[in-house]
Design an enzyme around this catalytic site. Structure first.
Site, PDB file in Angstrom:
ATOM      1  N   LYS A  53       0.836  -1.208   0.000  1.00 52.94           N
ATOM      2  CA  LYS A  53       0.000   0.000   0.000  1.00 52.94           C
ATOM      3  C   LYS A  53       0.867   1.253   0.000  1.00 52.94           C
ATOM      4  O   LYS A  53       0.591   2.213  -0.723  1.00 52.94           O
ATOM      5  CB  LYS A  53      -0.922  -0.001   1.232  1.00 52.94           C
ATOM      6  CG  LYS A  53      -2.061  -0.998   1.084  1.00 52.94           C
ATOM      7  CD  LYS A  53      -2.786  -1.275   2.387  1.00 52.94           C
ATOM      8  CE  LYS A  53      -3.796  -2.404   2.165  1.00 52.94           C
ATOM      9  NZ  LYS A  53      -4.326  -3.007   3.373  1.00 52.94           N
ATOM     10  N   GLN A  97      -5.301  -2.073   9.408  1.00 58.07           N
ATOM     11  CA  GLN A  97      -5.116  -3.376   8.766  1.00 58.07           C
ATOM     12  C   GLN A  97      -5.746  -4.486   9.614  1.00 58.07           C
ATOM     13  O   GLN A  97      -5.529  -4.566  10.817  1.00 58.07           O
ATOM     14  CB  GLN A  97      -3.612  -3.635   8.571  1.00 58.07           C
ATOM     15  CG  GLN A  97      -3.272  -4.890   7.805  1.00 58.07           C
ATOM     16  CD  GLN A  97      -3.713  -4.857   6.346  1.00 58.07           C
ATOM     17  OE1 GLN A  97      -3.710  -3.814   5.701  1.00 58.07           O
ATOM     18  NE2 GLN A  97      -4.107  -6.001   5.824  1.00 58.07           N
ATOM     19  N   ASP A 120     -11.600   2.094   3.430  1.00 57.01           N
ATOM     20  CA  ASP A 120     -11.836   0.653   3.257  1.00 57.01           C
ATOM     21  C   ASP A 120     -13.292   0.361   2.879  1.00 57.01           C
ATOM     22  O   ASP A 120     -13.610  -0.727   2.413  1.00 57.01           O
ATOM     23  CB  ASP A 120     -11.572  -0.087   4.583  1.00 57.01           C
ATOM     24  CG  ASP A 120     -10.222  -0.780   4.611  1.00 57.01           C
ATOM     25  OD1 ASP A 120      -9.767  -1.225   3.547  1.00 57.01           O
ATOM     26  OD2 ASP A 120      -9.651  -0.888   5.716  1.00 57.01           O
TER      27      ASP A 120
HETATM   28  N1  GUN Z   1      -6.948  -7.312   5.504  1.00 58.20           N
HETATM   29  C1  GUN Z   1      -7.117  -8.007   4.355  1.00 58.20           C
HETATM   30  N2  GUN Z   1      -7.686  -7.226   3.418  1.00 58.20           N
HETATM   31  C2  GUN Z   1      -7.904  -6.025   3.995  1.00 58.20           C
HETATM   32  C3  GUN Z   1      -8.445  -4.801   3.525  1.00 58.20           C
HETATM   33  O1  GUN Z   1      -8.899  -4.652   2.381  1.00 58.20           O
HETATM   34  N3  GUN Z   1      -8.457  -3.788   4.418  1.00 58.20           N
HETATM   35  C4  GUN Z   1      -7.980  -3.906   5.682  1.00 58.20           C
HETATM   36  N4  GUN Z   1      -8.055  -2.854   6.479  1.00 58.20           N
HETATM   37  N5  GUN Z   1      -7.481  -5.025   6.143  1.00 58.20           N
HETATM   38  C5  GUN Z   1      -7.429  -6.076   5.292  1.00 58.20           C
END
Ligand code: GUN
Length: 286
Positions: A53, A97, A120
């Site tokens: 990211k 996350q 998200d």
């Molecule tokens: N863990 C796995 N995929 C995601 C996601 O798209 N967002 C977040 N915040 N955590 C994740």
């Protein structure tokens, strides 16, 4: 039929170039989109996603910061941090996350993120708006899938979409987005009877199960569009999807590979949401 491959990596590169130009224009206006990522604990997969990211944000000129907290962080401490980020005018998007250590309730964390910073698309307000078809932040993986389908002008209206998997992050929202596009949607999951029979009726088949190569060619109708959301690590360390790609591609009309399929799109849509947040779109007062 041999399927056309929908390359998410290439599409991501194109979209990121477009976003880079947009970010440059925003910067000229004095606005630098900023994403703050919060990582709690030492989950290796989470660490690697978070790195991806940060790298993608940098490629588009979006600024990002990473807050790393120890695995023993309390729920109250994390909620306090989120409140501070909510109030910080320089932070446009907040991503915590997942998964989180077990002493922290995920739903409390998600509900504490201000909906205007919910890049998200996991907040109940974002989900509600998605359901009613209002403009909002869409969850990144489903948003990426819809973007991939549209990039190939694949018709969704009136098609039978079968979703295998019902997670809050992928399965449920992708079904909703396809419904919003006028597909007829069937959800399948671990308790579904006759999975193969239902899947092999799909015009659009979405595999989000988390089991390597569970979806063999027998689950694929001739000419179907197959979207593989799985990211499974094999014993030899390589990544593979939920679909038996080599055989399924001989029946499908379009198929996404793993890697270079849905995965890169997820991060790209996060950046799109961050720009949307910075521009103050999808705004809720208060
Ligand atoms: N863990 C796995 N995929 C995601 C996601 O798209 N967002 C977040 N915040 N955590 C994740």
């Amino acid at each position: 039929m041999t399927a056309e491959i929908i390359n998410g990596k290439e599409l991501s590169t194109e979209l990121k170039l477009e976003m880079k130009e947009e970010v440059e224009k925003l910067k000229e206006l004095g606005l630098t989109p900023h994403l703050t990522v919060v990582l709690v604990g030492e989950n290796p997969a989470s660490k690697s996603y978070v790195k991806g990211k940060e790298k993608a944000a940098a490629e588009t000129g979006i600024s990002s910061s990473l807050i790393e907290l120890s695995a023993s962080t309390s729920e109250a401490e994390l909620l306090q941090l989120i409140q501070e980020l909510n109030e910080d005018k320089t932070v446009h998007g907040i991503l915590v996350q997942l998964p989180l250590p077990e002493q922290i309730r995920e739903e409390k964390v998600i509900e504490t993120i201000h909906p205007n910073k919910d890049v998200d698309g996991f907040h109940p307000i974002s989900i509600g708006k998605m359901m009613t078809g209002e403009d909002t932040f869409l969850p990144c993986t489903p948003y990426g899938i819809i973007t991939m389908l549209k990039s190939k002008d694949i018709e969704i209206e009136g098609k039978h979409a079968v979703i295998i998997g019902r997670s809050n992050i992928v399965g449920k929202p992708i079904g909703q987005l396809l419904l919003n596009e006028n597909a007829t949607v069937t959800y399948c999951h671990s308790r579904t009877k006759n999975l193969q029979e239902i899947a092999s009726n799909a015009d659009i088949l979405i595999a989000a199960i988390g089991r390597a190569h569970a979806i063999t060619a027998e689950y694929v109708k001739e000419g179907a569009v197959v979207i593989d959301v799985g990211i499974n690590r094999l014993e030899n360390g390589s990544l593979t999807g939920d679909v038996d790609f080599e055989n399924a591609k001989e029946k499908a009309s379009y198929i996404t590979p793993v890697p270079r399929g849905v995965g890169p799109m997820t991060i790209t849509m996060l950046l799109k949401n961050t720009i949307k947040a910075a521009k103050g779109l999808s705004k809720i007062e208060g």
